[in-house]
Write an enzyme that holds these catalytic residues in place. Structure first.
Site, PDB file in Angstrom:
ATOM      1  N   ARG A   5       2.457  15.904   0.665  1.00  0.00           N
ATOM      2  CA  ARG A   5       1.974  15.319   1.918  1.00  0.00           C
ATOM      3  C   ARG A   5       3.031  14.359   2.444  1.00  0.00           C
ATOM      4  NH1 ARG A   5      -1.419  10.177   2.858  1.00  0.00           N
ATOM      5  NH2 ARG A   5      -1.805  10.336   5.085  1.00  0.00           N
ATOM      6  N   GLU A  50      -5.278   6.444   8.095  1.00  0.00           N
ATOM      7  CA  GLU A  50      -5.901   5.130   7.988  1.00  0.00           C
ATOM      8  C   GLU A  50      -6.045   4.364   9.293  1.00  0.00           C
ATOM      9  OE1 GLU A  50      -3.812   2.895   4.994  1.00  0.00           O
ATOM     10  OE2 GLU A  50      -4.514   4.183   3.387  1.00  0.00           O
ATOM     11  N   ASN A  62      -7.890   8.052   1.354  1.00  0.00           N
ATOM     12  CA  ASN A  62      -6.931   7.225   0.631  1.00  0.00           C
ATOM     13  C   ASN A  62      -7.717   6.138  -0.080  1.00  0.00           C
ATOM     14  OD1 ASN A  62      -4.947   8.696   1.860  1.00  0.00           O
ATOM     15  ND2 ASN A  62      -4.135   7.015   3.109  1.00  0.00           N
ATOM     16  N   TYR A 121      -7.639   3.234  -3.537  1.00  0.00           N
ATOM     17  CA  TYR A 121      -6.835   2.616  -4.588  1.00  0.00           C
ATOM     18  C   TYR A 121      -7.647   1.800  -5.573  1.00  0.00           C
ATOM     19  CZ  TYR A 121      -2.667   3.905  -1.918  1.00  0.00           C
ATOM     20  OH  TYR A 121      -1.685   4.614  -1.286  1.00  0.00           O
ATOM     21  N   GLU A 129      -4.211   9.875  -0.867  1.00  0.00           N
ATOM     22  CA  GLU A 129      -3.398   8.836  -1.515  1.00  0.00           C
ATOM     23  C   GLU A 129      -4.206   8.176  -2.617  1.00  0.00           C
ATOM     24  OE1 GLU A 129      -1.765   5.742   1.008  1.00  0.00           O
ATOM     25  OE2 GLU A 129      -1.088   7.201   2.487  1.00  0.00           O
ATOM     26  N   HIS A 152       1.518   8.318  10.958  1.00  0.00           N
ATOM     27  CA  HIS A 152       1.425   7.328   9.887  1.00  0.00           C
ATOM     28  C   HIS A 152       2.067   6.030  10.384  1.00  0.00           C
ATOM     29  CE1 HIS A 152       0.836   6.997   5.297  1.00  0.00           C
ATOM     30  NE2 HIS A 152       1.174   5.782   5.689  1.00  0.00           N
TER      31      HIS A 152
END
Ligand code: PNW
Length: 462
Positions: free
Chosen positions: A77, A170, A299, A301, A365, A123
């Site tokens: 990606r 995002e 995404n 984390y 991500e 992005h």
């Protein structure tokens, strides 16, 4: 522990973004984006760094593809730089054939090597000319048309080889960090702009998707969607206030985008807090927006504990952290304040998204910056124990979500292929599974790269 496997069709690989890796800001006709301009402002970026060199991937792309190949990935990606393709950005501005040719060459090489491209259109690197011309994302009439035109050029130029498109990366970060707290480009501080910007991004996304579905999808047989960022959120304690705050935080972070896109309307708690500041969709717009993503790009984390209160309207008037009521930490602390390891939260989040929105999920991500890694030599940095531990927990959670819980997750991209330009943190924070020496540009695989190659090698059905 489960011995089950992911289906043979499951794709895995790494993610990057144009401004974070390419460098070569003036090469082959590229013009500045808002990030080039933002990096020149004083005190915005750690060590006054910029993406001027980054990992020099505009020139070293062949080496990067070989690295991907050596890791045995199925997919990659990456994002396209709008101002390489249309340097001034607008629908009446010329297309830059050299920029198009660069990406075409990269994509051809990926396909030749058997690596499936997942391409992000946006992005965060808006052409600076559009910000100057009409205020960029703040100007609905102009930006929606210019984004759709840019998307069209990309579908026409690459769509015969690209079957997986992501419109935006995002929108939460774009709107809040770019136009709310000013930490990211273009650096505005406002309590009205973020809601306008997100509204316009949702419309730009929906119109680009409509174009793709009307004119390209059938003959190019691809899919198109959006990537949203979200932490898993857990109430800090058992009080109703914390539970309600958690639902509100979820709507501010995720529902603000996911609810219009998958359900056709803004969430109630966001409306209640923002009132008139939240723009409305006309019935035609709402109909266009609803169902405008073929999949759920995620995404993620970390996990946060949520409490009611605080002054931060941008986040929905909540306080978030990693410290439990009893003083213990949720997981291992990373190099960034907002990020601790917490695998179980990932499993919960995947289940939640699949149930709430009913679309196949691609994790676009997921990754971990090891605390203090930037102070280490390459030889030391390859022993990235905390990152390996992170990926061990998160891949286990992924497998459980798919094989035990039945969540429809179809892909996983770790962030990131390389250490790279980490936005306002400059080069101080490293997310790569490959160490980059920024003097020599030498790439050295870390042990986490080996872990992921082996894990996916063993856990995807043949
Ligand atoms: C993502 N947060 O950004 C981006 O897509 C990447 O470009 C970036 O390098 C990566 O995560 C690591 O930071 C985020 O504060 C930035 O919640 C901030 C947040 C989330 C994601």
């Amino acid at each position: 522990m489960t011995s089950a496997k992911l289906p043979a069709s499951f794709v895995w690989g790494y993610a990057t973004a144009a401004y974070q890796i390419e460098g070569a800001p003036d090469k082959d006709g590229r013009e500045p984006s808002i990030w080039d301009a933002f990096c020149k402002l004083p005190d915005k970026i750690a060590d006054a760094a910029s993406g001027d060199r980054a990992t020099e991937s505009y020139d070293r792309w062949k080496e990067d593809v070989q690295l991907l190949k050596s890791y045995g990935v199925k997919a990659y990606r990456f994002s396209l730089s709008w101002s390489r393709i249309i340097p001034k950005g607008g629908r009446a501005d010329p297309v830059n054939e050299q920029g198009v040719r660069h990406y075409r060459t990269l994509i051809e090489e990926l396909v030749r090597e058997g690596i499936t491209p997942f391409v992000t259109l946006y992005h965060w690197d808006l052409p600076q000319a559009l910000d100057e011309r009409y205020g960029g994302w703040l100007n609905k009439e102009e930006i929606v048309q210019d984004f759709v035109n840019y998307a069209k050029v990309c579908f026409e130029s690459f769509g015969d080889l690209v079957q997986n498109w992501i419109t935006f990366n995002e929108p939460w970060v774009i709107s809040i960090m770019g136009y709310g707290n000013g930490i990211f480009a273009p650096g505005h501080v406002s309590n009205t702009e973020p809601w306008i910007v997100s509204h316009n991004i949702i419309l730009a996304h929906a119109n680009a998707v409509k174009l793709y579905r009307d004119d390209f999808k059938e003959k190019q047989s691809g899919q198109i969607g959006i990537t949203l960022d979200c932490h898993w959120l857990i109430p800090y304690d058992d009080t109703d206030a914390s539970k309600e705050a958690t639902l509100r935080a979820m709507e501010f972070k995720l529902g603000r985008f996911a609810d219009p896109i998958y359900k056709g309307h803004y969430p109630a708690r966001v409306k209640a807090v923002l009132g008139d500041r939240l723009p409305e969709f006309t019935p035609e717009e709402a109909a266009l927006v609803q169902g405008s993503s073929d999949f759920f790009g995620l995404n993620t984390y970390t996990t946060h504990l949520v409490q009611d209160g605080g002054e931060d309207e941008l986040g929905g008037l909540v306080k978030t952290g990693h410290t439990r009521v009893d003083g213990s930490q949720l997981g291992t602390q990373s190099d960034l304040g907002w990020l601790q390891t917490y695998g179980p939260g990932f499993r919960w989040l995947l289940n939640y998204l699949w149930k709430a929105y009913g679309k196949p999920v691609y994790v676009t991500e997921n990754g971990f910056p090891v605390k203090g890694e930037n102070a280490l030599s390459a030889e030391q940095a390859v022993d990235d124990t905390d990152r390996q531990e992170y990926f061990r927990e998160y891949t286990q959670a992924l497998l459980q979500a798919v094989a035990e819980d039945g969540a429809d997750v179809r892909g996983y991209f770790a962030w990131s292929l390389l250490d790279n330009f980490e936005w306002a943190e400059g080069y101080r924070v490293r997310f790569g599974v490959t160490h980059v020496d920024y003097e020599t540009q030498a790439r050295t695989p870390k042990k986490s790269a080996e872990f992921l190659s082996q894990w996916f090698g063993e856990h995807i059905d043949a």
